[in-house]
Design a protein around this motif. Structure first.
Motif, PDB file in Angstrom:
ATOM      1  N   GLU A  88       0.820  -1.208   0.000  1.00 20.36           N
ATOM      2  CA  GLU A  88       0.000   0.000   0.000  1.00 20.36           C
ATOM      3  C   GLU A  88       0.858   1.263   0.000  1.00 20.36           C
ATOM      4  N   GLN A  89       2.063   1.170   0.545  1.00 23.37           N
ATOM      5  CA  GLN A  89       2.975   2.322   0.591  1.00 23.37           C
ATOM      6  C   GLN A  89       3.814   2.453  -0.676  1.00 23.37           C
ATOM      7  N   GLY A  90       3.587   1.561  -1.646  1.00 21.18           N
ATOM      8  CA  GLY A  90       4.283   1.677  -2.923  1.00 21.18           C
ATOM      9  C   GLY A  90       5.492   0.766  -3.090  1.00 21.18           C
ATOM     10  N   PHE A  91       5.625  -0.232  -2.225  1.00 24.73           N
ATOM     11  CA  PHE A  91       6.760  -1.145  -2.315  1.00 24.73           C
ATOM     12  C   PHE A  91       6.396  -2.403  -3.099  1.00 24.73           C
ATOM     13  N   VAL A  92       7.297  -2.819  -3.976  1.00 30.73           N
ATOM     14  CA  VAL A  92       7.276  -4.201  -4.433  1.00 30.73           C
ATOM     15  C   VAL A  92       7.766  -5.022  -3.254  1.00 30.73           C
ATOM     16  N   VAL A  93       6.985  -5.991  -2.820  1.00 33.57           N
ATOM     17  CA  VAL A  93       7.348  -6.802  -1.665  1.00 33.57           C
ATOM     18  C   VAL A  93       7.832  -8.170  -2.142  1.00 33.57           C
ATOM     19  N   VAL A  94       8.994  -8.564  -1.656  1.00 33.55           N
ATOM     20  CA  VAL A  94       9.567  -9.873  -1.973  1.00 33.55           C
ATOM     21  C   VAL A  94       9.777 -10.600  -0.647  1.00 33.55           C
ATOM     22  N   VAL A  95       8.968 -11.625  -0.395  1.00 33.16           N
ATOM     23  CA  VAL A  95       9.084 -12.408   0.831  1.00 33.16           C
ATOM     24  C   VAL A  95      10.023 -13.582   0.567  1.00 33.16           C
ATOM     25  N   VAL A  96      11.051 -13.727   1.399  1.00 30.67           N
ATOM     26  CA  VAL A  96      12.085 -14.739   1.198  1.00 30.67           C
ATOM     27  C   VAL A  96      11.854 -15.931   2.114  1.00 30.67           C
ATOM     28  N   ASP A  97      11.752 -17.110   1.529  1.00 33.45           N
ATOM     29  CA  ASP A  97      11.666 -18.355   2.288  1.00 33.45           C
ATOM     30  C   ASP A  97      13.081 -18.873   2.534  1.00 33.45           C
ATOM     31  N   ALA A  98      13.206 -19.966   3.277  1.00 35.11           N
ATOM     32  CA  ALA A  98      14.480 -20.672   3.346  1.00 35.11           C
ATOM     33  C   ALA A  98      14.748 -21.297   1.978  1.00 35.11           C
ATOM     34  N   PRO A  99      16.004 -21.457   1.585  1.00 35.20           N
ATOM     35  CA  PRO A  99      16.301 -22.043   0.274  1.00 35.20           C
ATOM     36  C   PRO A  99      15.901 -23.516   0.221  1.00 35.20           C
ATOM     37  N   SER A 100      15.933 -24.077  -0.980  1.00 29.67           N
ATOM     38  CA  SER A 100      15.445 -25.445  -1.183  1.00 29.67           C
ATOM     39  C   SER A 100      16.236 -26.493  -0.402  1.00 29.67           C
TER      40      SER A 100
END
Length: 263
Positions: A88-100
């Protein structure tokens, strides 16, 4: 008349939220990082993005993100439950999981200061920059601050993020790597520290925050945003205590975004 006005304000807010949700682009992406290893991301994109926030949850960090974008763990984490507030504040959000190769216990525990973790996040930053020419901020909460502070101290030049947001920072940790003990003098990007003054987590006493701020000696810009309101429930180190900014998420994100975006 006052009640009628309040009713219409609620209706307009709800309509705006519905429209914003309809315009939100959400997708799950798997990107290769190291040989035989991939990193799963949940990417949320607003219609008019202004910056990128790469989010790192606390705890063990194993979100176990499904291909449909659901979380098997961590939905209540401050950053995870607030992800759309950043949008809502104008950010592209990228949520990071643990790697495979870390999709079972202990997930990211004991791994956040490892070279492989740095390599994974470096690749994520590069991938994000290839998708959008926007400032890229690493955003961590609780144990997630141990990821973003360490990774940022290990990267330089075009590999480094454009800024850091540290919320509910791990300030003391006898058996681990508290953020103030990291090589923070290596940081050359703006740093925003967000902390609740009533945080009762044993690793995050507000009285230790000045020592963290003093270690940020070479950053071009720094700021501490502290909060006193909210609701505290359950374990003081968990997401619905003051530690997780329970009840004030919108205000915290709005103030943080205003500083990051220079408003």
């Amino acid at each position: 008349m006052g009640r009628l006005l309040k009713f219409w304000l609620v209706m307009v807010t709800a309509l705006w939220a519905t429209l914003a949700g309809a315009q939100l682009d959400q997708r799950v992406v798997d990107i290769p990082t190291r040989p035989g290893v991939s990193q799963r991301l949940l990417v949320l994109t607003p219609t008019a993005p202004r910056a990128v926030a790469i989010l790192f949850a606390g705890g063990h960090g194993g979100l176990q993100l499904t291909a449909e974008g659901a979380f098997r763990w961590g939905e209540g984490n401050f950053l995870i439950r607030s992800r759309k507030l950043f949008v809502e504040q104008g950010f592209v959000v990228v949520v990071v999981d643990a790697p495979s190769d870390r999709q079972s216990p202990p997930f990211l525990s004991g791994y956040r200061q490892r070279p492989d973790h740095v390599a994974d996040v470096k690749t994520v930053i590069a991938w994000v920059r290839a998708q959008a020419r926007l400032p890229v901020w690493l955003v961590g909460t609780s144990r997630g601050t141990q990821s973003v502070a360490w990774v940022a101290s290990e990267l330089s030049g075009s590999d480094a993020p454009d800024g850091l947001l540290l919320s509910a920072t791990i300030l003391t940790d006898k058996g681990g790597h508290p953020v103030p003990a990291m090589p923070l003098a290596a940081l050359r990007m703006p740093v925003l520290v967000v902390h609740h003054e009533r945080d009762e987590c044993m690793h995050c006493a507000f009285s230790e925050v000045p020592a963290l701020m003093d270690k940020l000696v070479a950053v071009p810009r720094k700021k501490l945003l502290s909060f006193t309101r909210g609701v505290s429930r359950g374990d003081p180190c968990e997401a619905f205590a003051y530690h997780g900014f329970n009840g004030i998420e919108r205000d915290v994100v709005a103030q943080a975004a205003a500083w990051i975006l220079g408003e």
